[in-house]
Design an enzyme around this catalytic site. Structure first.
Site, PDB file in Angstrom:
ATOM      1  N   TYR A  90       0.880  -1.294  -0.051  1.00  0.00           N
ATOM      2  CA  TYR A  90      -0.052  -0.085  -0.066  1.00  0.00           C
ATOM      3  C   TYR A  90       0.694   1.208   0.008  1.00  0.00           C
ATOM      4  CZ  TYR A  90      -3.228   3.659   1.760  1.00  0.00           C
ATOM      5  OH  TYR A  90      -4.055   4.702   2.031  1.00  0.00           O
ATOM      6  N   GLU A 178      -3.419   7.430  -3.932  1.00  0.00           N
ATOM      7  CA  GLU A 178      -3.481   6.066  -3.223  1.00  0.00           C
ATOM      8  C   GLU A 178      -3.211   4.913  -4.064  1.00  0.00           C
ATOM      9  OE1 GLU A 178      -6.035   4.475   0.497  1.00  0.00           O
ATOM     10  OE2 GLU A 178      -7.297   4.404  -1.634  1.00  0.00           O
TER      11      GLU A 178
END
Length: 205
Positions: A90, A178
Site C-alpha cells: 500500500y 493512493e
C-alpha cells in the site's frame, strides 16, 4: 473501459494483442472502494469467463462499505490483463495539515482496507513527511523502499516509482494519491495495480 457488453470481445482481443494476455480481470468502475468484496472485481482465467464476468457486473447494483445500503449501479467496467502476484503493498500521499507537510504512507499490508490495518496493526504503516517546497529527497525514497523490505532490482524500481508518484501528486494538485495494491509480480516487477486520485478543486485553473 467499456459501457456496453457488445464492446467486450473487441476490448479483450486488443488486450490480448497488446500485452499477450490470456487471463483477465474485470473491474466495476464506481466512485467507491471495496469493490472486490462486493463482487465488483472478478478474475477471469480465459476469454469466455471474461465475457461472462462483463455481463454479470455491468448493470449490477454494487454495494460496498462506502456506497451505503442503496449501492451504486455499475455503468462501466474495465478489462485488464491479470498478473501473477507475489506480494501486495500500500502506498499513499496526502497533506498532513497539522504539520503543514505532505505525508507518504507505505505498508506491507496491501490489497486490504487501510483503515482496518490502521486500527488493528498500526505499526505496519510507515510514514515520512516531505516539505512541499523542497520535494521528496533520494534518502526518503530509500527509507520507503526499505520499509517495504524490497531488495535488488525491485528496490531500484521502487526508488523511481516513489519519486514519480510524488511528482504526479504535486503537478496534478491532488489532495490524495493512493495505490492499493502496489504489487510485486512473480517476474520481479512493481506494478500499480489499482489507484485512487482526489483533486483539490480550489486549484483548478
Amino acid at each position: 473501459m467499456i459501457s456496453d457488453a457488445k464492446d467486450a470481445p473487441g476490448a479483450i482481443d486488443q488486450i490480448s494483442t497488446q500485452f499477450g494476455a490470456t487471463q483477465y480481470v474485470v473491474k466495476a468502475q464506481i466512485h467507491a472502494g471495496g469493490r472486490g468484496k462486493g463482487g465488483g472485481v472478478k478474475f477471469s482465467p480465459d476469454r469466455e469467463s471474461a465475457l461472462k464476468n462483463v455481463d454479470s457486473i455491468l448493470g449490477m447494483t454494487l454495494i460496498t462499505h462506502q456506497t451505503g445500503e442503496e449501492g451504486q449501479k455499475v455503468r462501466k467496467v474495465m478489462i485488464t490483463e491479470a498478473c501473477d502476484i507475489a506480494k501486495e503493498f500500500y502506498v499513499a500521499i496526502t497533506l498532513d495539515r497539522a504539520k503543514g507537510r505532505d505525508v507518504i504512507m507505505v505498508s506491507t499490508e496491501g490489497g486490504v482496507d487501510i483503515e482496518e490495518v490502521a486500527e488493528k496493526t498500526p505499526e505496519k504503516i510507515q510514514k515520512i513527511w516531505v516539505a512541499p517546497a523542497v520535494g521528496i529527497q533520494g534518502y526518503q525514497c530509500w527509507q520507503l523502499a526499505y520499509a517495504l523490505g524490497l531488495e535488488g532490482d525491485v528496490f531500484k524500481q521502487a526508488l523511481s516509482l516513489f519519486a514519480k508518484l510524488y511528482r504526479c501528486y504535486q503537478t496534478t494538485d491532488a489532495s490524495i494519491v493512493e495505490v492499493n495494491p502496489l504489487v510485486l509480480t512473480d517476474q520481479d516487477t512493481l506494478i500499480a495495480l489499482d489507484a485512487k486520485f482526489n483533486f483539490d478543486g480550489n486549484a483548478l485553473y
